[in-house]
Design an enzyme around this catalytic site. Structure first.
Site, PDB file in Angstrom:
ATOM      1  CB  ILE A   1      45.770   6.027  22.682  1.00  0.00           C
ATOM      2  CG1 ILE A   1      46.190   6.873  21.479  1.00  0.00           C
ATOM      3  CG2 ILE A   1      44.339   5.537  22.543  1.00  0.00           C
ATOM      4  CD1 ILE A   1      46.177   6.103  20.171  1.00  0.00           C
TER       5      ILE A   1
ATOM      6  CG  ASP B   1      47.148  25.479  18.947  1.00  0.00           C
ATOM      7  OD1 ASP B   1      46.899  24.405  18.360  1.00  0.00           O
ATOM      8  OD2 ASP B   1      46.399  26.474  18.876  1.00  0.00           O
TER       9      ASP B   1
ATOM     10  CE1 TYR C   1      39.320  12.075  13.963  1.00  0.00           C
ATOM     11  CE2 TYR C   1      37.824  10.344  13.255  1.00  0.00           C
ATOM     12  CZ  TYR C   1      38.924  10.756  13.987  1.00  0.00           C
ATOM     13  OH  TYR C   1      39.619   9.835  14.734  1.00  0.00           O
TER      14      TYR C   1
ATOM     15  CE  LYS D   1      42.503  10.936  12.933  1.00  0.00           C
ATOM     16  NZ  LYS D   1      43.856  11.070  13.519  1.00  0.00           N
TER      17      LYS D   1
ATOM     18  CB  ALA E   1      37.689  -0.398  25.228  1.00  0.00           C
ATOM     19  N   GLY E   2      39.038   2.052  26.906  1.00  0.00           N
ATOM     20  CA  GLY E   2      39.999   2.306  27.966  1.00  0.00           C
ATOM     21  C   GLY E   2      40.740   3.613  27.862  1.00  0.00           C
TER      22      GLY E   2
END
Length: 397
Positions: free
Chosen positions: A136, A181, A273, A277, A307-308
């Site tokens: 994104i 990094d 993860y 988060k 999505a996308g």
């Protein structure tokens, strides 16, 4: 409607950039003219002004915002741009903004610093640093560049960074790319140092770097799990720590952390993860509480499936899996970012339906998320994705 207008002068564009960008504005203006002033495109207003020499009426797309009884119009090329000279000479102009027409009078040019409190945060904050080349990230870069911000992009792939930067430069944004990094202490320090040298400081930090291999917890080494936590939680904390002194010294700044619903929904195969988060949400809340009174705020975007763009979408494309109705379009993330900064929102949940309410319900009923995952086939889908990724991983890794 009669209203006064004050044009806020943006930072001067270097000569060589100016020579490149000005011709591009002539190329893109005909396209922008089609949408400028429309109800659904607040970033572009349509200014009608009379030529101070020819007397002709011109239409020019501009960036404008109503605040405190004034319209503030950004001067991307300074007060010597054609439309600015015309408005100052004539003393008035007409502006179409979000489908409504306004008569602007008594135009004045002022420095951005003098009226910073009147401007939306996305306009008055000048330089944004992103940890983001993929997923994104490019969409977030486009959103803030569209608001007039300079960009510092970082990631591990120089070619991908330059591709994103080239796209933003076409639209007039100043962009610095730094290959780094973010798991490396020295690399993070060099990144922020480069941003400070190029733009004088970082006004907005977007912590978007992250990811998860989606593998069973027992199959990963503790070092692999540690790397997941470092990338998704420690790196954002460390970068925030580096930019905070400069923000406090200037008395302004905004840190936006990109989190996820993983910790609340209980997605399988995401133990480290999800922990990272969720930790990022807590960090954002306390940081906001501690420093907001001193001019530095913090927001967190809590994303569902997107999505996308992103790793999940790429994997679904590789597996030829259909798009799910439970995925939010990537454009909503970009809109949420602008809203978080401009409206200084503490938390925004980005997913279809009443995301914030659903998250609250899952806090109250911890077993709801796993049950929903099973009923909607999420567990089965994630198992298929895990098996697919495992099949794509070379033996011995």
């Amino acid at each position: 409607m009669n209203t006064s207008t004050t044009a806020s002068k943006s930072s001067d564009i270097p000569g060589f950039v100016d020579r490149i960008v000005r011709p591009l504005t002539h190329l893109f203006n005909p396209l922008i003219l089609r949408i400028a002033g429309g109800r659904w495109f607040p970033m572009f207003s349509l200014l009608h002004h009379r030529g101070h020499k020819s007397g002709r009426i011109y239409a020019t797309p501009v960036t404008g915002f109503p605040r405190g009884g004034f319209f503030w119009l950004g001067l991307a090329f300074g007060q010597n741009s054609g439309w600015a000279r015309n408005v100052l000479a004539a003393g008035d102009a007409y502006l179409r903004y979000r489908g409504s027409d306004y008569h602007l009078v008594e135009a004045t040019v002022v420095a951005t610093a003098e009226v910073a409190d009147e401007l939306p945060r996305v306009v008055r904050l000048g330089a944004a640093a992103f940890s983001m080349p993929r997923g994104i990230g490019p969409h977030l870069a486009s959103a803030l560049a569209g608001g007039g911000m300079n960009l510092v992009l970082t990631g591990r792939s120089g070619s991908e960074l330059e591709a994103v930067a080239a796209d933003q430069r076409k639209h007039g944004a100043r962009v610095l790319t730094v290959v780094a990094d973010l798991l490396d202490d020295d690399a993070r320090t060099l990144l922020i140092g480069a941003a400070q040298r190029e733009f004088g400081g970082v006004d907005v930090l977007v912590n978007n770097a992250g990811g998860d291999p989606l593998r069973q917890f027992e199959e990963m080494s503790i070092e692999e799990n540690e790397s997941i936590i470092k990338l998704n939680l420690f790196a954002p904390i460390a970068l925030s720590h580096l930019v905070l002194p400069g923000m406090l010294e200037r008395g302004r700044g905004h840190i936006v952390n990109i989190s996820a619903m993983a910790g609340r929904v209980g997605f399988p195969y995401t133990e480290a993860y999800a922990a990272a988060k969720d930790g990022l949400i807590g960090f954002s809340r306390v940081l906001r509480t501690d420093y907001r009174a001193r001019g530095v705020s913090s927001s967190v975007l809590i994303l569902g499936a997107i999505a996308g763009a992103g790793q999940g979408q790429r994997t679904m494309d590789q597996m030829r899996m259909p798009k799910s109705s439970f995925m939010a379009p990537v454009g909503l993330v970009a809109k949420a970012l602008l809203k978080a900064i401009d409206k200084d929102k503490a938390e925004i949940v980005v997913q279809p339906g009443p995301g914030r309410m659903l998250r609250a319900v899952m806090d109250f009923y911890p077993g709801l998320g796993p049950w929903m995952n099973n009923q909607m086939g999420v567990n089965r889908t994630l198992r298929e994705i895990q098996d697919f990724r495992k099949s794509q991983t070379p033996a011995g890794r």
